[in-house]
Enzyme design. Structure first.
Site, PDB file in Angstrom:
ATOM      1  N   HIS A  89       0.813  -1.218   0.000  1.00  0.00           N
ATOM      2  CA  HIS A  89       0.000   0.000   0.000  1.00  0.00           C
ATOM      3  C   HIS A  89       0.849   1.272   0.000  1.00  0.00           C
ATOM      4  O   HIS A  89       0.319   2.362  -0.201  1.00  0.00           O
ATOM      5  CB  HIS A  89      -0.921  -0.017   1.217  1.00  0.00           C
ATOM      6  N   ASN A 144      -6.882   6.845   3.788  1.00  0.00           N
ATOM      7  CA  ASN A 144      -8.289   7.158   3.514  1.00  0.00           C
ATOM      8  C   ASN A 144      -8.631   8.630   3.676  1.00  0.00           C
ATOM      9  O   ASN A 144      -9.779   9.016   3.437  1.00  0.00           O
ATOM     10  CB  ASN A 144      -9.220   6.297   4.375  1.00  0.00           C
ATOM     11  N   ASP A 195      -0.604   2.434  -5.417  1.00  0.00           N
ATOM     12  CA  ASP A 195      -0.615   0.991  -5.648  1.00  0.00           C
ATOM     13  C   ASP A 195      -1.936   0.555  -6.256  1.00  0.00           C
ATOM     14  O   ASP A 195      -2.972   1.173  -6.024  1.00  0.00           O
ATOM     15  CB  ASP A 195      -0.401   0.257  -4.323  1.00  0.00           C
ATOM     16  N   ASN A 212      -9.060   3.415  -1.470  1.00  0.00           N
ATOM     17  CA  ASN A 212      -9.552   4.436  -0.532  1.00  0.00           C
ATOM     18  C   ASN A 212      -8.845   5.780  -0.677  1.00  0.00           C
ATOM     19  O   ASN A 212      -9.462   6.830  -0.482  1.00  0.00           O
ATOM     20  CB  ASN A 212      -9.429   3.930   0.906  1.00  0.00           C
TER      21      ASN A 212
END
Length: 209
Positions: A19, A66, A97, A118
């Site tokens: 991530h 997020n 990613d 997100n």
């Protein structure tokens, strides 16, 4: 000035997770430009750099994934870069990613939906626009020899440290990501897409997404 943002999560425990590919790409750009991403502004770690002869601000939001849009919006305001729209050329490039793309591949898009990411959802929601350039670094599992795709495991996989072999593959893609940013800046997103969105199994790179 252009704003180049890499998405990820702050904290050493997330540094080498899938991530955080966007953060790692920003670090690679900074390394190539001879700068350190260490200044704090707009809820992000930043560095001014010259990339492909152009002045850019490299940024890694410290808001967690997020809430990335809060940092991106703050930086656009501070730099007086207009929010990208259908009629306003994008001064924003975001690197992140992508599970839907196998590790070792990279793809560029001019605009598009979040696709479940997100960080992308946050940026599009806060800006009220999907008209911004994205460079997507594949972190998904490669297909088997039969062509069947292997799901990478969602959140648990994205937030788990990558293996040494996976990091070796990613390292090469980070150079591609840096070159992709440079090409977008010098030659435009269309030419960069033609160069980096390589065909897979005889189909265009985006045909399966």
């Amino acid at each position: 000035m252009k704003l180049v943002v890499g998405l990820g999560n702050p904290g050493i425990e997330y540094q080498f997770t899938p991530h955080n590919a966007g953060f790692l790409a920003i670090d690679r750009l900074a390394e190539r430009s001879g700068v350190t991403v260490a200044n704090r502004r707009g809820k992000a770690l930043t560095a001014r750099a010259i990339v492909a002869g152009q002045e850019v601000l490299l940024a890694k939001p410290e808001t967690f994934m997020n809430l990335s849009g809060l940092s991106v919006a703050a930086l656009l305001r501070e730099l007086e870069i207009p929010v990208p729209s259908a009629s306003e050329k994008s001064g924003l490039i975001v690197i992140y990613d992508e599970l839907a793309i196998p590790l070792g591949q990279l793809r560029i898009r001019e605009r598009g939906s979040a696709g479940g990411h997100n960080g992308v959802k946050s940026i599009s929601s806060v800006l009220g626009s999907e008209e911004w350039i994205r460079i997507r670094i594949g972190v998904g599992k490669p297909p088997t020899t039969t062509g069947r795709e292997i799901k990478a495991g969602g959140t648990n996989y994205l937030l788990s440290p990558m293996r040494k072999m996976e990091l070796g593959v990613l390292d090469e893609v980070l150079d591609d990501a840096a070159r992709a940013v440079e090409m977008v800046l010098t030659d435009g997103v269309g030419k960069a897409m033609n160069e980096f969105n390589r065909k897979v199994n005889g189909e265009s790179a985006d045909s399966k997404e």
